[in-house]
Design a protein around this motif. Sequence first.
Motif, mmCIF file in Angstrom:
data_model
loop_
_atom_site.group_PDB
_atom_site.id
_atom_site.type_symbol
_atom_site.label_atom_id
_atom_site.label_comp_id
_atom_site.label_asym_id
_atom_site.label_seq_id
_atom_site.Cartn_x
_atom_site.Cartn_y
_atom_site.Cartn_z
ATOM 1 N N ALA A 177 0.827 -1.210 0.000
ATOM 2 C CA ALA A 177 0.000 0.000 0.000
ATOM 3 C C ALA A 177 0.860 1.257 0.000
ATOM 4 O O ALA A 177 0.434 2.309 -0.486
ATOM 5 C CB ALA A 177 -0.930 -0.009 1.205
ATOM 6 N N LEU A 178 2.066 1.159 0.533
ATOM 7 C CA LEU A 178 2.969 2.306 0.578
ATOM 8 C C LEU A 178 3.851 2.395 -0.663
ATOM 9 O O LEU A 178 3.987 3.471 -1.272
ATOM 10 C CB LEU A 178 3.853 2.224 1.822
ATOM 11 N N PHE A 179 4.437 1.263 -1.081
ATOM 12 C CA PHE A 179 5.472 1.318 -2.110
ATOM 13 C C PHE A 179 4.940 1.223 -3.539
ATOM 14 O O PHE A 179 5.623 1.658 -4.471
ATOM 15 C CB PHE A 179 6.534 0.248 -1.844
ATOM 16 N N VAL A 180 3.756 0.659 -3.756
ATOM 17 C CA VAL A 180 3.179 0.710 -5.103
ATOM 18 C C VAL A 180 2.912 2.159 -5.512
ATOM 19 O O VAL A 180 3.318 2.585 -6.603
ATOM 20 C CB VAL A 180 1.916 -0.168 -5.216
ATOM 21 N N PRO A 181 2.254 2.974 -4.665
ATOM 22 C CA PRO A 181 2.089 4.385 -5.038
ATOM 23 C C PRO A 181 3.416 5.130 -5.209
ATOM 24 O O PRO A 181 3.532 5.998 -6.087
ATOM 25 C CB PRO A 181 1.279 4.969 -3.871
ATOM 26 N N LEU A 182 4.427 4.786 -4.392
ATOM 27 C CA LEU A 182 5.738 5.415 -4.568
ATOM 28 C C LEU A 182 6.347 5.040 -5.917
ATOM 29 O O LEU A 182 7.011 5.850 -6.562
ATOM 30 C CB LEU A 182 6.673 5.005 -3.431
ATOM 31 N N GLY A 183 6.117 3.799 -6.345
ATOM 32 C CA GLY A 183 6.571 3.385 -7.667
ATOM 33 C C GLY A 183 5.858 4.146 -8.771
ATOM 34 O O GLY A 183 6.480 4.556 -9.758
ATOM 35 N N LEU A 184 4.540 4.342 -8.611
ATOM 36 C CA LEU A 184 3.787 5.130 -9.585
ATOM 37 C C LEU A 184 4.347 6.548 -9.675
ATOM 38 O O LEU A 184 4.559 7.077 -10.777
ATOM 39 C CB LEU A 184 2.310 5.181 -9.187
ATOM 40 N N LEU A 185 4.588 7.158 -8.512
ATOM 41 C CA LEU A 185 5.141 8.506 -8.485
ATOM 42 C C LEU A 185 6.511 8.548 -9.164
ATOM 43 O O LEU A 185 6.816 9.482 -9.915
ATOM 44 C CB LEU A 185 5.253 8.985 -7.036
ATOM 45 N N THR A 186 7.317 7.535 -8.911
ATOM 46 C CA THR A 186 8.634 7.462 -9.541
ATOM 47 C C THR A 186 8.505 7.412 -11.053
ATOM 48 O O THR A 186 9.262 8.071 -11.782
ATOM 49 C CB THR A 186 9.408 6.242 -9.034
ATOM 50 N N TRP A 187 7.540 6.615 -11.564
ATOM 51 C CA TRP A 187 7.377 6.547 -13.015
ATOM 52 C C TRP A 187 6.982 7.900 -13.586
ATOM 53 O O TRP A 187 7.487 8.309 -14.639
ATOM 54 C CB TRP A 187 6.350 5.500 -13.441
ATOM 55 N N PHE A 188 6.075 8.629 -12.921
ATOM 56 C CA PHE A 188 5.650 9.919 -13.451
ATOM 57 C C PHE A 188 6.839 10.868 -13.606
ATOM 58 O O PHE A 188 6.931 11.615 -14.584
ATOM 59 C CB PHE A 188 4.596 10.554 -12.539
ATOM 60 N N ILE A 189 7.773 10.805 -12.660
ATOM 61 C CA ILE A 189 8.977 11.633 -12.752
ATOM 62 C C ILE A 189 9.904 11.098 -13.840
ATOM 63 O O ILE A 189 10.484 11.861 -14.617
ATOM 64 C CB ILE A 189 9.685 11.689 -11.389
ATOM 65 N N MET A 190 10.035 9.756 -13.916
ATOM 66 C CA MET A 190 10.844 9.153 -14.979
ATOM 67 C C MET A 190 10.286 9.505 -16.349
ATOM 68 O O MET A 190 11.046 9.828 -17.281
ATOM 69 C CB MET A 190 10.873 7.628 -14.814
ATOM 70 N N GLU A 191 8.980 9.419 -16.497
ATOM 71 C CA GLU A 191 8.318 9.733 -17.764
ATOM 72 C C GLU A 191 8.688 11.136 -18.224
ATOM 73 O O GLU A 191 9.064 11.355 -19.389
ATOM 74 C CB GLU A 191 6.809 9.616 -17.584
ATOM 75 N N TYR A 192 8.603 12.096 -17.317
ATOM 76 C CA TYR A 192 8.929 13.483 -17.644
ATOM 77 C C TYR A 192 10.398 13.617 -18.038
ATOM 78 O O TYR A 192 10.730 14.237 -19.057
ATOM 79 C CB TYR A 192 8.617 14.371 -16.439
ATOM 80 N N CYS A 193 11.279 13.030 -17.230
ATOM 81 C CA CYS A 193 12.720 13.174 -17.483
ATOM 82 C C CYS A 193 13.144 12.485 -18.773
ATOM 83 O O CYS A 193 13.947 13.029 -19.550
ATOM 84 C CB CYS A 193 13.516 12.614 -16.301
ATOM 85 N N ILE A 194 12.614 11.285 -19.025
ATOM 86 C CA ILE A 194 12.946 10.576 -20.263
ATOM 87 C C ILE A 194 12.487 11.384 -21.470
ATOM 88 O O ILE A 194 13.220 11.551 -22.448
ATOM 89 C CB ILE A 194 12.326 9.167 -20.268
ATOM 90 N N HIS A 195 11.257 11.897 -21.389
ATOM 91 C CA HIS A 195 10.702 12.646 -22.519
ATOM 92 C C HIS A 195 11.477 13.942 -22.745
ATOM 93 O O HIS A 195 11.871 14.255 -23.873
ATOM 94 C CB HIS A 195 9.222 12.949 -22.251
ATOM 95 N N ARG A 196 11.725 14.681 -21.687
ATOM 96 C CA ARG A 196 12.357 15.996 -21.848
ATOM 97 C C ARG A 196 13.849 15.895 -22.149
ATOM 98 O O ARG A 196 14.347 16.581 -23.057
ATOM 99 C CB ARG A 196 12.138 16.834 -20.586
ATOM 100 N N TYR A 197 14.561 15.059 -21.387
ATOM 101 C CA TYR A 197 16.019 15.101 -21.444
ATOM 102 C C TYR A 197 16.647 14.035 -22.353
ATOM 103 O O TYR A 197 17.808 14.181 -22.735
ATOM 104 C CB TYR A 197 16.600 14.988 -20.036
ATOM 105 N N PHE A 198 15.891 12.985 -22.682
ATOM 106 C CA PHE A 198 16.421 11.990 -23.618
ATOM 107 C C PHE A 198 15.719 12.067 -24.967
ATOM 108 O O PHE A 198 16.360 12.245 -26.006
ATOM 109 C CB PHE A 198 16.304 10.580 -23.046
ATOM 110 N N PHE A 199 14.398 11.961 -24.977
ATOM 111 C CA PHE A 199 13.679 11.970 -26.245
ATOM 112 C C PHE A 199 13.901 13.264 -27.025
ATOM 113 O O PHE A 199 13.922 13.253 -28.256
ATOM 114 C CB PHE A 199 12.185 11.762 -26.011
ATOM 115 N N HIS A 200 14.048 14.386 -26.324
ATOM 116 C CA HIS A 200 14.203 15.666 -27.015
ATOM 117 C C HIS A 200 15.654 16.142 -27.068
ATOM 118 O O HIS A 200 15.908 17.286 -27.436
ATOM 119 C CB HIS A 200 13.303 16.729 -26.371
ATOM 120 N N TRP A 201 16.582 15.269 -26.725
ATOM 121 C CA TRP A 201 17.996 15.588 -26.872
ATOM 122 C C TRP A 201 18.452 15.124 -28.249
ATOM 123 O O TRP A 201 18.369 13.950 -28.586
ATOM 124 C CB TRP A 201 18.817 14.902 -25.788
#
Length: 227
Positions: free
Chosen positions: A57-81
């Motif tokens: 109940a604690l770490f699944v939501p933390l994993g979701l939050l981690t993905w949302f940050i990963m999604e942003y970083c991958i898109h901005r800093y890798f996909f658009h590099w």
Amino acid sequence: MSRPFLRHQSGRMFENAFLEASSKLHPAVPPLLYGPLTLGLLGWGLSTGRTTMGMSALFVPLGLLTWFIMEYCIHRYFFHWEGSGPVTRRVHEIAHGYHHKYPDDSQRLVMPLIATVPLALIIGGLLWLVGRPAQTLPYFVGIVWGYLFYDFMHWSTHHRTPRTAWGRELRAHHMAHHFATPDRNFGISNRWVDLLMRSAGRRLKLSRRDASGQDTHHPGERSSVKP
């Protein structure tokens, strides 16, 4: 600022037939593959005592939050590099440039297995090395579920008519990234990370017809150009 694009068309990404086929994926494949695997992994962890309901109940939501940050970083800093040489520009074209050029190619709206399987193995392997399955197992599952939500929302934003105000706002947010401000609006499954990072741009006003993906152009778009 905008990029040249071609609506309702597709192109070839690789000359090699195997690589070309590997770059395409039906949107049903990721949930059909990773859904049962992650549910089975979490069920195995709970049934064997390697993790608990409380930890999940604690770490699944933390994993979701981690993905949302990963999604942003991958898109901005890798996909658009794009880098500065032919190799890095080719990497950019494969990773994301093609999608901006052909935004309506329905076979390339979700990440191909040739990219997601190695990424899942790397993340899973690193978490396994941590050696704390009670926390890392549900955390990994949360990351994968976040990815599945992202894949579905990206496909849905491009391919389906939004039926809620939230869906219309998210579609307008992403369409502005494609057709008006590709240096803004990097969130795909959400808009809050862009707000947090101050990278939110304007959202395009979508008509009913436009929301269904039928219009050729959006307000503020540049005309399509030939490849």
